[in-house]
Scaffold this motif. Structure first.
Motif, PDB file in Angstrom:
ATOM      1  N   GLU A   4       0.834  -1.206   0.000  1.00 42.97           N
ATOM      2  CA  GLU A   4       0.000   0.000   0.000  1.00 42.97           C
ATOM      3  C   GLU A   4       0.865   1.250   0.000  1.00 42.97           C
ATOM      4  O   GLU A   4       0.589   2.233  -0.693  1.00 42.97           O
ATOM      5  CB  GLU A   4      -0.954  -0.029   1.205  1.00 42.97           C
ATOM      6  N   SER A   5       1.924   1.191   0.781  1.00 44.09           N
ATOM      7  CA  SER A   5       2.843   2.316   0.869  1.00 44.09           C
ATOM      8  C   SER A   5       3.472   2.629  -0.487  1.00 44.09           C
ATOM      9  O   SER A   5       3.527   3.783  -0.923  1.00 44.09           O
ATOM     10  CB  SER A   5       3.941   1.971   1.880  1.00 44.09           C
ATOM     11  N   SER A   6       3.925   1.599  -1.161  1.00 43.04           N
ATOM     12  CA  SER A   6       4.594   1.803  -2.447  1.00 43.04           C
ATOM     13  C   SER A   6       3.604   2.279  -3.505  1.00 43.04           C
ATOM     14  O   SER A   6       3.949   3.096  -4.369  1.00 43.04           O
ATOM     15  CB  SER A   6       5.239   0.490  -2.900  1.00 43.04           C
TER      16      SER A   6
ATOM     17  N   GLY B 188      10.625  -3.182   0.374  1.00 43.53           N
ATOM     18  CA  GLY B 188      10.457  -1.748   0.638  1.00 43.53           C
ATOM     19  C   GLY B 188      10.170  -0.944  -0.608  1.00 43.53           C
ATOM     20  O   GLY B 188       9.627   0.159  -0.529  1.00 43.53           O
ATOM     21  N   GLU B 189      10.530  -1.478  -1.767  1.00 41.82           N
ATOM     22  CA  GLU B 189      10.404  -0.710  -2.999  1.00 41.82           C
ATOM     23  C   GLU B 189       9.661  -1.403  -4.141  1.00 41.82           C
ATOM     24  O   GLU B 189       9.038  -0.726  -4.959  1.00 41.82           O
ATOM     25  CB  GLU B 189      11.816  -0.322  -3.490  1.00 41.82           C
ATOM     26  N   PRO B 190       9.761  -2.732  -4.275  1.00 37.95           N
ATOM     27  CA  PRO B 190       9.330  -3.378  -5.522  1.00 37.95           C
ATOM     28  C   PRO B 190       7.868  -3.165  -5.914  1.00 37.95           C
ATOM     29  O   PRO B 190       7.527  -3.339  -7.087  1.00 37.95           O
ATOM     30  CB  PRO B 190       9.599  -4.871  -5.268  1.00 37.95           C
ATOM     31  N   ALA B 191       6.994  -2.780  -4.985  1.00 36.59           N
ATOM     32  CA  ALA B 191       5.591  -2.577  -5.369  1.00 36.59           C
ATOM     33  C   ALA B 191       5.357  -1.162  -5.900  1.00 36.59           C
ATOM     34  O   ALA B 191       4.244  -0.828  -6.293  1.00 36.59           O
ATOM     35  CB  ALA B 191       4.667  -2.866  -4.187  1.00 36.59           C
ATOM     36  N   LEU B 192       6.389  -0.340  -5.905  1.00 35.98           N
ATOM     37  CA  LEU B 192       6.230   1.030  -6.434  1.00 35.98           C
ATOM     38  C   LEU B 192       6.271   1.099  -7.956  1.00 35.98           C
ATOM     39  O   LEU B 192       5.392   1.713  -8.578  1.00 35.98           O
ATOM     40  CB  LEU B 192       7.300   1.945  -5.828  1.00 35.98           C
ATOM     41  N   PRO B 193       7.268   0.491  -8.601  1.00 34.67           N
ATOM     42  CA  PRO B 193       7.409   0.703 -10.052  1.00 34.67           C
ATOM     43  C   PRO B 193       6.162   0.384 -10.876  1.00 34.67           C
ATOM     44  O   PRO B 193       5.868   1.130 -11.824  1.00 34.67           O
ATOM     45  CB  PRO B 193       8.600  -0.210 -10.417  1.00 34.67           C
TER      46      PRO B 193
END
Lengths: 718, 147
Positions: A626-628, A682-687
């Motif tokens: 959700e954060s990303s 920490g990052e992979p769900a952002l892109p």
């Protein structure tokens, strides 16, 4: 400046005492030299130690040191889980605390004590379980020796060693003093996955209660006796210098103690933040703007386009035959562009320093405590061993708190003031003096064969280099991997893949932003793959199936995503967009389901499937998804730092806009279960967020947006 | 200028300029650091406290405007149903915005004990950069059921 009544003073003392009673913020009040020093010594003293990661005290309290910085991603819980699993204790039996700087806390992925790149679990997965297992084994050995029984007759369970023959029990606390004198076995066997009690099951965060009561200690909350507060203004133009400043108007403000001139900034030190800020506002510093004075957003874009159009690029990937495109039944060519982005952590940059002749203490929210002793030693002349770093909770990091700029300013301010100084940036300073996500442009060419299957992809990417400033040794044959990641190493199986990189300085400092190069390259890549699917006349999900034929995990994730999202079955009036991207060791797929009402876009639902291999705390993974997504969608909708006169135009949240609660879509997260090595989370769900949204908008409107933010194209979140 | 504030049920006297934002009186003069500084222009809500029972963004609320109204900060909440729901649902991530978020949620529930999700969407405008929004919404609804 303040004249507190006794009542107030009393409250303040009580507050501070109350804070100190919670183990996590001890040391906020006063420098506590020796606290960690004693703890790090092997054994001895009143606090028996099993090793530097773990303190088991005679009162049976168990404290786990957390080497990674807690900035929301949940390491304050997940790293202790790794130790607790092998130590045979419940999460209710342990406390966590931030670790000091020490060699045993080195992030083995970077070979320095730092947090970033979604590495925390990946590097510590085995070492921390080993720490827990070693501690368990010495505690068993201590029990065996105490009871004079064979080691094999002892077992560990929930903080106690049991003797299987007699039923005798000893707590870890009782055994700790003896255990501290024993040498842990070099080789320990780790529990097989089938015996895990904690790992892979949802654990409550160890920091929730502190954060729900306002007692978690962030950098900005540090209070020290005799502490002054400072704020700063750097030359608005990047690379510019301070020419002169008349300190008079600031010194006339009640509560201002000192005006400090730095080569590129002016600092006002006062009794509190408000007088410091008033003092700073009263100054009229004269700046020497330097070479970038005429820089602008348009000029940056021209430079990037020039890099795409001419000059030699460095080869970042050459797989198969670039000439394969010539044999394609259909080809597509498109140029994409992504803007500069600020991090905008909720907690503005800040640091507290106390420079003394016998040593320096710094308290700060930092992602890279390991870098600090060496830098402070150079600044102040003390030895690195005399520098004590107190890492606080971080009010967001996202890569910004890897940097040292604000820490250096605090040290210089304390040195000049001869007192402990807490230096706090205004929001405007924070937005205008970031190390930004690099602006980037990419030209992509691709082709499909007569059957509509993907054949070849060529990409040429132009952007400034992050590594050039921070880790020039990592630039390989002219390629900064952070500039091309997500394309050069795409998870999609293109038989023919050629990627070139053109390094182009743009007169603005750039740095690590959440997901780094993947943040823009996924937008380029998955937008373009959608274009190829469209050119081939194929369904975008089905087209991607042909790009995942070589990897069982990727294919399984795609099928799960298609199923869970109800791909192709959106209700009337809605459209779907998909993106699947691999980064930081994890593959994440998202489907956004949207509807359009004029220029307003409603995101009804985000379906997200994650394959991060072995996972530790599934509840944290959901939170990180959700954060990303929020971070990615915020950038997709609004994110852009414009440059005007060599300086950043946006300064605060009114112009550098954030997604708010009303615009937050429902997120349905699914985690693939397997026993592969852990990936980052920490990052992979952002892109995937931006391309999934843009692809959904294309599906709804037929309009392909190849640059961000979408607000530039007249669209807005409903 | 001397101001006597009624804050968290106690009287405090401070000597500050009239334009000093309530936020900095709370943090720097009274030493209560649960209330956070985020933007300084009433955009993000990290500094939300209650003045006279209403949620205000204390970074842009001058101390001179407080008068005799009572001020309430996160430190005054004692195991509040909103905090219980927050902890139960593990809402915080980095946690920095959460004091303000909780103070805004408490004010919302005091004005409207049974909010619909739309009410929450309309009234909680605090910024969270970590994206705790969905859990914030769900925790407010849970707290409403609990109270």
């Amino acid at each position: 400046m303040s004249d507190m009544t006794e009542n107030t003073a009393l409250t303040r003392r009580r507050f501070l005492a109350g804070s100190a009673a919670g183990a996590l913020i001890i040391g906020f009040n006063l420098p506590a030299p020796g606290r960690f020093g004693a703890a790090l010594a092997a054994g001895g003293g009143d606090t028996p130690l099993v090793n530097g990661w773990l303190i088991i005290a005679p009162d049976n309290s168990i404290t786990v040191r957390v080497a990674s910085s807690e900035m929301g991603q949940g390491v304050y819980t997940s790293m202790p889980m790794l130790i607790a699993e092998e130590l045979e204790v419940g999460m209710d039996q342990i406390a966590a605390e931030m670790s000091p700087v020490g060699p045993q806390f080195t992030n083995l992925a970077f070979n320095m004590q730092a947090t970033g790149g979604s590495t925390s679990i990946r590097w510590s997965f085995e070492p921390l379980r080993r720490v827990g297992a070693q501690a368990r084994e010495v505690l068993r050995a201590a029990a065996a020796r105490t009871w004079n029984v064979p080691l094999a007759q002892t077992r560990a369970e929930r903080g106690q060693i049991h003797h299987t023959g007699s039923g005798r029990i000893a707590t870890y606390g009782e055994l700790a003093p003896l255990a501290a004198t024993l040498t842990p076995p070099a080789e320990v066997s780790l529990k097989p996955r089938s015996e895990w009690k904690l790992l892979g099951t949802p654990a409550k965060r160890l920091d929730s209660a502190m954060k729900a009561t306002g007692t978690a200690g962030f950098g900005i909350d540090v209070q020290l006796d005799g502490m002054l507060v400072a704020t700063v203004a750097a030359c608005p133009t990047f690379g510019g210098k301070l020419k002169s400043v008349d300190e008079g108007p600031a010194m006339a403000v009640k509560g201002v103690r000192k005006v400090l001139r730095l080569p590129d900034a002016v600092v006002v030190v006062a009794d509190g933040y408000w007088p410091a800020r008033k003092g700073l506002a009263a100054l009229q510093p004269q700046w020497e703007p330097g070479d970038n004075a005429s820089n602008s957003t348009a000029r940056i874009s021209e430079r990037l386009q020039a890099g795409l159009n001419g000059g030699d690029g460095a080869r970042a990937m050459a797989k198969g035959d670039a000439a394969a495109l010539a044999g394609a039944a259909k080809t597509v060519s498109a140029t994409y562009e992504a803007p500069l982005l600020a991090h905008a952590t909720m907690e503005p940059m800040n640091a507290t320093a106390h420079v003394r002749s016998d040593g320096v203490d710094v308290w700060l929210p930092t992602q890279s405590p390991g870098l600090i002793p060496g830098i402070v030693a150079k600044l102040t002349g003390v030895a690195p061993e005399q520098v004590t770093v107190h890492t606080t909770f971080l009010g967001g990091g996202f890569g910004r708190r890897f940097e040292m700029d604000f820490m250096i300013q605090a040290v210089l301010a304390s040195q000049a003031a001869g007192a402990p100084v807490k230096l706090i940036w205004s929001r405007e300073e924070d937005t205008r003096h970031d190390f930004y996500r690099p602006p980037s442009a990419a030209r992509l060419e691709g082709g499909v064969d007569g059957a509509g299957k993907p054949l070849a992809l060529k990409a040429r990417i132009c952007c400034p280099s992050i590594f050039e400033r921070v880790f020039p040794q990592f630039i390989n044959n002219g390629v900064d991997s952070t500039a091309v990641e997500g394309i050069a190493d795409t998870a999609y199986d293109f038989d023919n893949l050629h990627v070139d990189y053109v390094m182009q300085d743009v007169g603005v400092p750039v740095g690590f932003w959440r997901a780094v190069g993947n943040s823009q390259n996924a937008f380029f890549m998955d937008g373009f793959v959608d274009e190829l699917a469209h050119a081939a006349g194929r369904d975008p999900m089905d087209f991607r199936r042909d790009l995942f034929t070589g990897d069982r995990r990727n294919a399984a994730l795609l099928e799960k995503l298609a199923r869970e999202s109800g791909w192709g079955k959106a209700p009337a009036g809605r459209a779907q967009g998909v993106s699947i991207h691999h980064s930081f060791g994890s593959l994440v797929g998202q489907v956004m389901e949207i509807s359009l009402q004029g220029d307003a876009v409603t995101v009804h639902k985000v379906t997200c499937v994650v394959d991060c291999g072995t996972f530790i705390n599934p509840d944290t993974i959901r939170a990180q998804v959700e954060s990303s997504i929020v971070y990615g969608l915020t950038a997709a909708w609004f994110g852009e730092i414009e440059i005007e006169g060599g300086a950043a135009r946006q300064g605060n949240y009114d112009t550098y806009r954030m997604l708010r609660l009303a615009q937050m879509p429902a997120v349905d997260t699914h985690i693939m279960v397997n026993d592969e090595a852990p990936g980052g989370m920490g990052e992979p769900a952002l892109p995937p967020a931006a391309p999934a949204l843009a692809n959904a908008i294309f599906a709804a409107s037929g309009k392909r947006y190849r640059s961000l933010p979408l607000s530039r194209h007249g669209l807005r979140p409903a | 200028m001397q101001y006597t504030l009624k804050l968290n049920d106690r009287q405090h006297t401070v000597d500050v300029d009239p334009d000093t934002p309530l936020l900095w009186v709370i943090r720097d003069n009274l030493g209560l650091t649960g209330t956070k500084f985020g933007c300084g222009i009433a955009q993000c809500g990290a500094c939300t406290v209650h003045v006279g029972g209403q949620p205000v963004r204390s970074c842009s609320y001058p101390v001179s405007a407080v008068g005799t109204q009572s001020v309430r900060t996160i430190e005054n909440l004692q195991d509040h149903p909103v905090q219980q729901a927050w902890i139960e649902q593990d809402v915080p991530q980095c946690g920095y915005c959460q004091s303000g978020m909780i103070m805004a949620a408490v004010a919302l529930l005091e004005a409207n004990p049974n909010p619909a999700p739309d009410d929450i969407d309309r009234q909680i405008s605090n910024i969270c950069r970590c994206g705790t929004y969905n859990r914030v919404r769900s925790a407010i609804l849970a707290a409403a059921r609990r109270a």
